[in-house]
Scaffold this active site. Structure first.
Site, PDB file in Angstrom:
ATOM      1  CE  LYS A  78      -0.414  10.500   2.024  1.00  0.00           C
ATOM      2  NZ  LYS A  78      -0.498  11.677   3.064  1.00  0.00           N
ATOM      3  CG  ASN A  79       1.280  13.998   0.568  1.00  0.00           C
ATOM      4  OD1 ASN A  79       0.074  13.523   0.872  1.00  0.00           O
ATOM      5  ND2 ASN A  79       2.057  13.627   0.731  1.00  0.00           N
TER       6      ASN A  79
ATOM      7  CB  CYS B 186      -1.375  14.649  13.773  1.00  0.00           C
ATOM      8  SG  CYS B 186      -0.246  15.384  11.959  1.00  0.00           S
TER       9      CYS B 186
ATOM     10  NE  ARG C 256       0.949  18.398   9.184  1.00  0.00           N
ATOM     11  CZ  ARG C 256       0.568  17.568   9.266  1.00  0.00           C
ATOM     12  NH1 ARG C 256      -0.016  16.419   9.836  1.00  0.00           N
ATOM     13  NH2 ARG C 256       0.109  17.896   7.121  1.00  0.00           N
TER      14      ARG C 256
ATOM     15  CG  ASP D 113       6.052  13.599   4.017  1.00  0.00           C
ATOM     16  OD1 ASP D 113       5.651  13.876   3.009  1.00  0.00           O
ATOM     17  OD2 ASP D 113       5.888  13.980   4.847  1.00  0.00           O
TER      18      ASP D 113
ATOM     19  NE  ARG E 269      -3.387   8.979   7.453  1.00  0.00           N
ATOM     20  CZ  ARG E 269      -2.191  10.139   7.627  1.00  0.00           C
ATOM     21  NH1 ARG E 269      -1.423   9.606   8.830  1.00  0.00           N
ATOM     22  NH2 ARG E 269      -2.758  10.913   7.223  1.00  0.00           N
TER      23      ARG E 269
HETATM   24  C1  EPZ Z   1       2.112  18.626   3.788  1.00  0.00           C
HETATM   25  O1  EPZ Z   1       1.274  18.143   4.279  1.00  0.00           O
HETATM   26  C2  EPZ Z   1       1.932  17.048   3.223  1.00  0.00           C
HETATM   27  N1  EPZ Z   1       0.444  16.107   3.348  1.00  0.00           N
HETATM   28  C3  EPZ Z   1       2.665  16.305   4.238  1.00  0.00           C
HETATM   29  O2  EPZ Z   1       2.532  14.895   3.951  1.00  0.00           O
HETATM   30  C4  EPZ Z   1       4.245  16.673   4.138  1.00  0.00           C
HETATM   31  O3  EPZ Z   1       5.092  16.455   4.953  1.00  0.00           O
HETATM   32  C5  EPZ Z   1       4.357  18.355   4.110  1.00  0.00           C
HETATM   33  O4  EPZ Z   1       2.872  18.845   3.198  1.00  0.00           O
HETATM   34  C6  EPZ Z   1       5.327  19.236   3.840  1.00  0.00           C
HETATM   35  O5  EPZ Z   1       6.126  18.585   2.233  1.00  0.00           O
HETATM   36  C7  EPZ Z   1      -0.482  16.693   2.210  1.00  0.00           C
HETATM   37  O6  EPZ Z   1       0.486  16.712   0.967  1.00  0.00           O
HETATM   38  C8  EPZ Z   1      -1.236  16.103   2.190  1.00  0.00           C
HETATM   39  P1  EPZ Z   1       3.031  22.142   5.553  1.00  0.00           P
HETATM   40  P2  EPZ Z   1       1.061  20.193   5.115  1.00  0.00           P
HETATM   41  O7  EPZ Z   1       2.180  23.129   5.647  1.00  0.00           O
HETATM   42  O8  EPZ Z   1       0.587  21.307   3.549  1.00  0.00           O
HETATM   43  C9  EPZ Z   1       3.843  25.352   8.905  1.00  0.00           C
HETATM   44  C10 EPZ Z   1       2.547  12.762   4.745  1.00  0.00           C
HETATM   45  O9  EPZ Z   1       3.335  11.741   5.481  1.00  0.00           O
HETATM   46  N2  EPZ Z   1       2.626  25.423   8.945  1.00  0.00           N
HETATM   47  O10 EPZ Z   1       4.338  22.448   4.256  1.00  0.00           O
HETATM   48  O11 EPZ Z   1       0.038  20.451   6.001  1.00  0.00           O
HETATM   49  C11 EPZ Z   1       3.397  23.438   9.215  1.00  0.00           C
HETATM   50  O12 EPZ Z   1       3.175  23.814  11.005  1.00  0.00           O
HETATM   51  C12 EPZ Z   1       2.024  13.498   4.730  1.00  0.00           C
HETATM   52  O13 EPZ Z   1       2.242  12.407   3.108  1.00  0.00           O
HETATM   53  C13 EPZ Z   1       2.328  27.016   9.197  1.00  0.00           C
HETATM   54  O14 EPZ Z   1       2.753  27.045  10.066  1.00  0.00           O
HETATM   55  O15 EPZ Z   1       2.334  20.858   5.698  1.00  0.00           O
HETATM   56  C14 EPZ Z   1       4.393  23.150   8.917  1.00  0.00           C
HETATM   57  O16 EPZ Z   1       5.132  23.180  10.326  1.00  0.00           O
HETATM   58  C15 EPZ Z   1       3.024  14.265   5.755  1.00  0.00           C
HETATM   59  N3  EPZ Z   1       1.075  27.360   9.173  1.00  0.00           N
HETATM   60  C16 EPZ Z   1       5.246  23.319   7.703  1.00  0.00           C
HETATM   61  O17 EPZ Z   1       4.239  24.880   7.955  1.00  0.00           O
HETATM   62  C17 EPZ Z   1       0.125  27.359   7.840  1.00  0.00           C
HETATM   63  O18 EPZ Z   1      -0.820  27.983   7.674  1.00  0.00           O
HETATM   64  C18 EPZ Z   1       4.828  22.642   7.026  1.00  0.00           C
HETATM   65  O19 EPZ Z   1       3.890  21.981   6.420  1.00  0.00           O
HETATM   66  C19 EPZ Z   1       0.710  26.049   7.265  1.00  0.00           C
HETATM   67  C20 EPZ Z   1       2.029  25.426   7.250  1.00  0.00           C
END
Ligand code: EPZ
Length: 418
Positions: free
Chosen positions: A22-23, A117, A122, A305, A397
């Site tokens: 998916k990702n 969410c 996020r 995840d 999803r």
């Molecule tokens: C990706 O989300 C994945 N989604 C998530 O999978 C996965 O849990 C996550 O990466 C971590 O591996 C997709 O790829 C579509 P992050 P993403 O930016 O990119 C903080 C699933 O279940 N952060 O790595 O949104 C954020 O709040 C989903 O398949 C900031 O602070 O994750 C979080 O605490 C859920 N500022 C941490 O970083 C930013 O600008 C990790 O978020 C961006 C992120």
């Protein structure tokens, strides 16, 4: 509301084919907006998140159609719209991945903030900081990110946190910005490597994906290509955990073993027997899980995840486990639902202390996010009686043919709508 009923007590046995990730599929679909000409993406899972992104792409003028079962054909017109609609964006967090590709292609973008969410707020501060360093001006107004190229040029960027999405957005924009870009402290997930391989096939110059530093030389144009998505390591981990909790014997097909090493290591530590042969992994478990300590970390650490699914498994371990969620600020809520099934879990801040119990009991529970839903399904497989997982649309999803795949493994599962 969609409900999945699962009658517990039947060990899973047989073979299950893992779908495309998916990702990875979502970010490749977003990246295809950078391409001139047609892109064909194979091994795309038919899941709701993909369908929502298809509708979103179509709403900005991109032609997207399913060819054979898992192949998407994408053609981006020159007059693709720079503005994503709120109604579709709010349904899909990954809609924010259109920021890097639209702004890269057009020089400007208006991307609806996807909103938080259940697992956390996020934010997108790291995405915006990276784009600003590439010479784009960004501002947030009325729920939209407005970005435009002012002095687009390569830059040296350091990510405060190895955010997957921020790494992806910055990579996509940097590919078509003149000059050299170095991004440090990047995410190293396999999906980042898949994106880099896709971009390079399109004519980009991306090096170092999968390490801490990615180097990109900007190029003037990217062309559509045919490309296959990697298998879903989280779907794989979910079925491995289901095999373990049910005391079954399951062989997963179409897996890249290195991508699931963190989960394999922890399941082996919990007592499961795991044998890897080429792109297959066989999981058998005879006895209750041994208690574990788990800390979620960015890849190659234990994936956030898979945290909820492991909490379900460890709810039945013969001892006490400790789970620390280091990636998201609010991703332990599945404990509330597992407690309804008889689990004994104490949550303090980012830490869950899971005291293994003799048995779980089927009851009505609710999925708060995709992986929490999967975890409740997993728990239901081993519970006495029937578990009704509400808000099961969360599960649809991200898990392709989930009812069929579990049923083929011998699970007693029924999807109902009420
Ligand atoms: C990706 O989300 C994945 N989604 C998530 O999978 C996965 O849990 C996550 O990466 C971590 O591996 C997709 O790829 C579509 P992050 P993403 O930016 O990119 C903080 C699933 O279940 N952060 O790595 O949104 C954020 O709040 C989903 O398949 C900031 O602070 O994750 C979080 O605490 C859920 N500022 C941490 O970083 C930013 O600008 C990790 O978020 C961006 C992120």
């Amino acid at each position: 509301m969609e409900i999945i009923k699962v009658k517990g007590g039947k060990p899973l046995t047989g073979r299950v084919r893992i779908s495309g990730a998916k990702n990875a599929a979502l970010v490749l679909m977003a990246a295809s907006v950078l391409a001139h000409g047609e892109s064909v993406i194979e091994n795309v899972p038919r899941i709701q998140d993909v369908e929502i992104l298809i509708s979103l792409l179509q709403s900005i003028g991109v032609e997207v159609e399913w060819r054979q079962d898992s192949t998407l054909a994408i053609h981006v017109p020159d007059n693709v719209c720079q503005r994503t609609p709120y109604d579709l964006s709010k349904r899909l967090r990954a809609s924010n991945l259109l920021l890097g590709s639209i702004i890269g292609r057009l020089g400007f973008a208006e991307i609806s903030l996807p909103g938080g969410c259940d697992i956390g707020s996020r934010p997108m501060d790291l995405h915006l900081k990276g784009l600003q360093m590439l010479g784009f001006e960004t501002q947030v107004e009325h729920g939209y990110i407005l970005g435009k190229a002012v002095r687009p040029k390569g830059s040296k960027i350091y990510l405060d946190f190895p955010s997957v999405g921020a790494t992806e957005n910055i990579m996509m924009a940097a590919c078509v910005v003149p000059g050299s870009t170095i991004i440090e402290n990047v995410a190293k997930e396999p999906e980042i490597v898949d994106l880099a391989n896709f971009l390079n096939a399109m004519g980009a110059k991306v090096r170092g994906a999968g390490t801490d530093i990615i180097r990109i030389e900007g190029v003037p144009i990217l062309k559509g290509v045919r490309y296959g998505v990697i298998p879903d390591r989280i779907e794989a981990g979910t079925y491995m955990t289901a095999a373990a909790i049910s005391g079954g014997d399951v062989t997963l097909e179409n897996v890249i073993p290195t991508h699931v090493q963190p989960v394999v290591a922890k399941l082996r530590e919990s007592g499961a027997k795991i044998v890897e042969v080429d792109d297959e992994i066989r999981v058998t478990a005879e006895q209750k899980a041994v208690p574990l300590d788990i800390k979620t970390m960015p890849y190659p650490g234990f994936p956030t995840d898979m945290q909820s699914q492991m909490m379900a498994l460890l709810s039945l371990a013969n001892g006490t486990s400790v789970i620390v969620e280091n990636v998201f600020e609010n991703r332990l809520q599945v404990a509330d639902e597992l407690r309804r099934m008889g689990a004994r879990i104490k949550v303090e801040g980012h830490t869950a202390v899971v005291e293994g119990v003799e048995r779980l009991y089927g009851t009505c529970v609710k999925a708060t996010d995709l992986r929490a839903g999967a975890a409740l399904l997993v728990a239901g497989l081993a519970a006495d009686g029937t578990t009704e997982v509400g808000h099961a649309q969360h599960i649809y999803r991200g898990y392709e043919n989930v009812i069929e795949k579990f049923t083929n493994l011998g699970a007693d599962l029924e999807a109902v709508e009420n």
